[in-house]
Motif scaffolding. Structure first.
Motif, PDB file in Angstrom:
ATOM      1  N   LEU A 158      -4.468  35.202 -35.658  1.00 45.81           N
ATOM      2  CA  LEU A 158      -3.805  34.162 -34.766  1.00 45.81           C
ATOM      3  C   LEU A 158      -3.796  34.574 -33.444  1.00 45.81           C
ATOM      4  CD1 LEU A 158      -0.974  31.764 -35.321  1.00 45.81           C
ATOM      5  CD2 LEU A 158      -0.799  33.138 -33.203  1.00 45.81           C
ATOM      6  N   VAL A 159      -4.381  33.756 -32.285  1.00 53.74           N
ATOM      7  CA  VAL A 159      -4.074  34.055 -30.964  1.00 53.74           C
ATOM      8  C   VAL A 159      -3.181  33.378 -30.374  1.00 53.74           C
ATOM      9  CG1 VAL A 159      -5.470  33.919 -28.982  1.00 53.74           C
ATOM     10  CG2 VAL A 159      -6.642  34.606 -30.917  1.00 53.74           C
ATOM     11  N   ALA A 160      -3.182  31.728 -30.413  1.00 52.99           N
ATOM     12  CA  ALA A 160      -2.148  30.939 -29.865  1.00 52.99           C
ATOM     13  C   ALA A 160      -2.201  29.527 -30.567  1.00 52.99           C
ATOM     14  CB  ALA A 160      -2.492  31.074 -28.415  1.00 52.99           C
ATOM     15  N   THR A 161      -1.066  29.229 -30.688  1.00 53.23           N
ATOM     16  CA  THR A 161      -1.061  27.875 -31.170  1.00 53.23           C
ATOM     17  C   THR A 161       0.024  26.934 -30.513  1.00 53.23           C
ATOM     18  OG1 THR A 161       1.059  28.230 -32.791  1.00 53.23           O
ATOM     19  CG2 THR A 161      -1.189  28.631 -33.742  1.00 53.23           C
ATOM     20  N   ILE A 162      -0.247  25.419 -30.475  1.00 57.51           N
ATOM     21  CA  ILE A 162       0.435  24.534 -29.756  1.00 57.51           C
ATOM     22  C   ILE A 162       0.766  23.275 -30.613  1.00 57.51           C
ATOM     23  CG2 ILE A 162      -1.569  23.587 -28.595  1.00 57.51           C
ATOM     24  CD1 ILE A 162       0.383  23.022 -26.331  1.00 57.51           C
ATOM     25  N   THR A 163       2.000  23.014 -30.668  1.00 57.59           N
ATOM     26  CA  THR A 163       2.416  21.814 -31.608  1.00 57.59           C
ATOM     27  C   THR A 163       2.090  20.656 -30.885  1.00 57.59           C
ATOM     28  OG1 THR A 163       4.544  21.772 -30.894  1.00 57.59           O
ATOM     29  CG2 THR A 163       4.141  23.275 -32.542  1.00 57.59           C
ATOM     30  N   ASN A 164       2.117  19.552 -31.792  1.00 52.18           N
ATOM     31  CA  ASN A 164       2.034  18.196 -30.983  1.00 52.18           C
ATOM     32  C   ASN A 164       2.868  17.868 -30.262  1.00 52.18           C
ATOM     33  OD1 ASN A 164      -0.178  17.794 -32.834  1.00 52.18           O
ATOM     34  ND2 ASN A 164       0.958  16.258 -34.070  1.00 52.18           N
ATOM     35  N   GLY A 165       4.085  18.441 -30.119  1.00 47.57           N
ATOM     36  CA  GLY A 165       5.160  18.261 -29.078  1.00 47.57           C
ATOM     37  C   GLY A 165       5.197  19.268 -27.702  1.00 47.57           C
ATOM     38  N   GLY A 166       4.076  20.363 -27.860  1.00 52.29           N
ATOM     39  CA  GLY A 166       4.021  21.097 -26.907  1.00 52.29           C
ATOM     40  C   GLY A 166       4.537  22.499 -27.015  1.00 52.29           C
ATOM     41  N   ILE A 167       5.055  22.738 -28.304  1.00 50.33           N
ATOM     42  CA  ILE A 167       5.759  24.166 -28.270  1.00 50.33           C
ATOM     43  C   ILE A 167       4.520  25.008 -28.558  1.00 50.33           C
ATOM     44  CG2 ILE A 167       7.133  25.536 -29.934  1.00 50.33           C
ATOM     45  CD1 ILE A 167       8.613  22.935 -30.344  1.00 50.33           C
ATOM     46  N   THR A 168       4.506  26.362 -27.860  1.00 51.15           N
ATOM     47  CA  THR A 168       3.518  27.426 -27.922  1.00 51.15           C
ATOM     48  C   THR A 168       3.934  28.453 -28.741  1.00 51.15           C
ATOM     49  OG1 THR A 168       4.036  28.119 -25.793  1.00 51.15           O
ATOM     50  CG2 THR A 168       2.511  26.422 -25.863  1.00 51.15           C
TER      51      THR A 168
END
Length: 116
Positions: free
Chosen positions: A47-57
């Motif tokens: 994993l490098v990075a993720t962002i939820t639909n709500g913008g949480i990274t």
């Protein structure tokens, strides 16, 4: 079904920057987040990075402070701004979109190469 199309990879010198893009199309409402993974030769995908639909990274420790993930919901596109690149960042970068249920969608991957 969701289709993910990545762009923006390439070759850059150490210390340089690249921006990856991933455009999603199809059943967008079926995914709950978007993100980036990478896989270097002979190593497992990470994993490098993720962002939820709500913008949480969320970021891997190895990229915190150097990479920034963002999204444009109007364009169904997620971006990965990569600064201060290091040779160890060299990998194939994959866009990922986890479903609300089990499983996730993957893009075809884009090569990022960082020369020393």
């Amino acid at each position: 079904q969701v289709q993910l199309v990545e762009s923006g990879g390439g070759l850059v010198q150490a210390g340089g920057s690249l921006r990856l893009s991933c455009a999603a199309s199809g059943s967008i409402s079926s995914i709950r987040a978007m993100g980036w993974y990478r896989q270097a030769p002979g190593k497992p995908r990470e994993l490098v990075a993720t962002i939820t639909n709500g913008g949480i990274t969320n970021y891997a420790d190895s990229v915190k402070g150097r990479f920034t993930i963002s999204r444009d919901n109007a364009k169904n596109t997620v971006y990965l701004q990569m600064n201060s690149l290091k040779p160890e960042d060299t990998a194939v970068y994959y866009c990922n979109a986890p479903k609300w249920g089990f499983g996730s969608y993957w893009g075809q991957g884009t090569q990022v190469s960082v020369s020393s």
